[in-house]
Write an enzyme that holds these catalytic residues in place. Sequence first.
Site, PDB file in Angstrom:
ATOM      1  N   ASP A  90       0.824  -1.213   0.000  1.00 40.11           N
ATOM      2  CA  ASP A  90       0.000   0.000   0.000  1.00 40.11           C
ATOM      3  C   ASP A  90       0.855   1.259   0.000  1.00 40.11           C
ATOM      4  O   ASP A  90       0.480   2.265  -0.609  1.00 40.11           O
ATOM      5  CB  ASP A  90      -0.938  -0.012   1.209  1.00 40.11           C
ATOM      6  CG  ASP A  90      -2.172  -0.865   0.966  1.00 40.11           C
ATOM      7  OD1 ASP A  90      -2.824  -0.683  -0.078  1.00 40.11           O
ATOM      8  OD2 ASP A  90      -2.502  -1.715   1.816  1.00 40.11           O
ATOM      9  N   HIS A 123      -5.384   2.552   3.827  1.00 36.56           N
ATOM     10  CA  HIS A 123      -5.056   1.174   4.174  1.00 36.56           C
ATOM     11  C   HIS A 123      -3.800   1.119   5.040  1.00 36.56           C
ATOM     12  O   HIS A 123      -3.717   0.336   5.984  1.00 36.56           O
ATOM     13  CB  HIS A 123      -4.870   0.332   2.918  1.00 36.56           C
ATOM     14  CG  HIS A 123      -6.095   0.278   2.051  1.00 36.56           C
ATOM     15  ND1 HIS A 123      -6.089  -0.217   0.768  1.00 36.56           N
ATOM     16  CD2 HIS A 123      -7.374   0.671   2.303  1.00 36.56           C
ATOM     17  CE1 HIS A 123      -7.306  -0.128   0.265  1.00 36.56           C
ATOM     18  NE2 HIS A 123      -8.102   0.407   1.170  1.00 36.56           N
ATOM     19  N   TYR A 127      -3.397  -0.544   8.798  1.00 35.18           N
ATOM     20  CA  TYR A 127      -2.383  -1.466   9.313  1.00 35.18           C
ATOM     21  C   TYR A 127      -1.673  -0.863  10.521  1.00 35.18           C
ATOM     22  O   TYR A 127      -1.329  -1.578  11.465  1.00 35.18           O
ATOM     23  CB  TYR A 127      -1.395  -1.828   8.209  1.00 35.18           C
ATOM     24  CG  TYR A 127      -2.024  -2.571   7.054  1.00 35.18           C
ATOM     25  CD1 TYR A 127      -2.792  -3.708   7.277  1.00 35.18           C
ATOM     26  CD2 TYR A 127      -1.870  -2.134   5.740  1.00 35.18           C
ATOM     27  CE1 TYR A 127      -3.399  -4.383   6.221  1.00 35.18           C
ATOM     28  CE2 TYR A 127      -2.469  -2.807   4.677  1.00 35.18           C
ATOM     29  CZ  TYR A 127      -3.222  -3.930   4.922  1.00 35.18           C
ATOM     30  OH  TYR A 127      -3.828  -4.596   3.880  1.00 35.18           O
ATOM     31  N   GLU A 187      -2.696  -5.413  -7.397  1.00 38.91           N
ATOM     32  CA  GLU A 187      -4.035  -5.313  -6.821  1.00 38.91           C
ATOM     33  C   GLU A 187      -4.771  -6.646  -6.842  1.00 38.91           C
ATOM     34  O   GLU A 187      -5.587  -6.922  -5.964  1.00 38.91           O
ATOM     35  CB  GLU A 187      -4.857  -4.279  -7.606  1.00 38.91           C
ATOM     36  CG  GLU A 187      -4.325  -2.860  -7.562  1.00 38.91           C
ATOM     37  CD  GLU A 187      -4.502  -2.198  -6.213  1.00 38.91           C
ATOM     38  OE1 GLU A 187      -5.196  -2.766  -5.343  1.00 38.91           O
ATOM     39  OE2 GLU A 187      -3.942  -1.105  -6.027  1.00 38.91           O
ATOM     40  N   HIS A 224     -10.251  -0.980  -7.140  1.00 34.18           N
ATOM     41  CA  HIS A 224      -8.984  -0.655  -7.805  1.00 34.18           C
ATOM     42  C   HIS A 224      -8.724  -1.652  -8.935  1.00 34.18           C
ATOM     43  O   HIS A 224      -8.237  -1.283 -10.004  1.00 34.18           O
ATOM     44  CB  HIS A 224      -7.824  -0.700  -6.808  1.00 34.18           C
ATOM     45  CG  HIS A 224      -8.026   0.175  -5.614  1.00 34.18           C
ATOM     46  ND1 HIS A 224      -7.227   0.090  -4.488  1.00 34.18           N
ATOM     47  CD2 HIS A 224      -8.928   1.152  -5.355  1.00 34.18           C
ATOM     48  CE1 HIS A 224      -7.639   0.983  -3.596  1.00 34.18           C
ATOM     49  NE2 HIS A 224      -8.671   1.627  -4.100  1.00 34.18           N
TER      50      HIS A 224
END
Length: 352
Positions: A90, A123, A127, A187, A224
């Site tokens: 990411d 994202h 995390y 992705e 995406h």
Amino acid sequence: MQTLNPKALFNPDADTRESGRTLIGGETTNLMMLSNNKYRWSFPLYKTMMQNFWIPEEISLGQDKLHYDRLEPAERETFDKVISFLVFLDSLQTVNLPNINEYVTLPEVNLLLNIQTYQEALHSQSYGYILESIVGAQRQREIYEIAIKDPYLLRRNRYIADCYQEFIDEQTEKGFAKVMMANYILEGIYFYAGFSFFYNLARFGKMTGVGTEIKYINRDELTHLALFQNMFRELRSECPGIFTPAFEEELRDMMRRAVAHEIEWGEYAFGDRIQGLNSGLIRDYIRYLSNFRLEAIGLTPLYPEEVEDPLPFIRQFTQFNQTKTDFFEEKVINYAKGGSDLDLDALDDFEL
């Protein structure tokens, strides 16, 4: 080989007729004329991506700290490696998407790539929130650094970054097609062994809050994937001369290498030490996924023998109707805030 040039920031003399608007190499005023998009799929996708608004802190991770401390040593080691790898993916997307966007000459696609960039940053925040909730500051730093200190992950991450760097160093039509393929693979392939690990933990009642976070992230990543699928199809229509049989085989070989890397990663990070998963299942799952990814962009699958989903339990976690009951906490989650007329390959039936 045609070289691409960055688009001008503002060009009032650009040809705004539909025939003059192309994904790359066209003229653009950069005005967001959302009522006059060339690609009919772009505005429905825009609405879907905007409706997916969420924040990581919506999800309680109070029990996940206890779960993490009780994981088997192999599960905890794999958890740390997978989180570190996903943070890298990411982070790389957040930094690199603007490099691609600079050469896209359709404002409606520029807008979608900007939303994706925001979501990739979100994202990474997610995390970070996970790590802050389960381990202390020193261990957080150690987990982040696995991506650059673990020899296996460092070697793999260099390869992924080099695929992106190739387009930064030389901007051509073929190079754009290849960097789109690299994004599509990231992705559509690279996230999914990691996602399967978290879903597998959750089905055994472990790290269930993290499993819900992953569902939100997974929802975004599917849009995406749809974006790059459609961009790829449009480029193929507008620049048919570059898609020779030899070049298509080169793109399939990119997928072949990605599948091999992901299978190696599964063997390294998971092995046969995790309840409910093993390296053979991961191998079959990644090959199975790759077939769908290639078919969606008009390329021949690499593994026609893989016809059955080896991890069917994942479907419990990846049904994406607008309103779902949280699988773990039995509360309603609004993944999308309103209706959309976009058919993302029949979202609920898409093979993840």
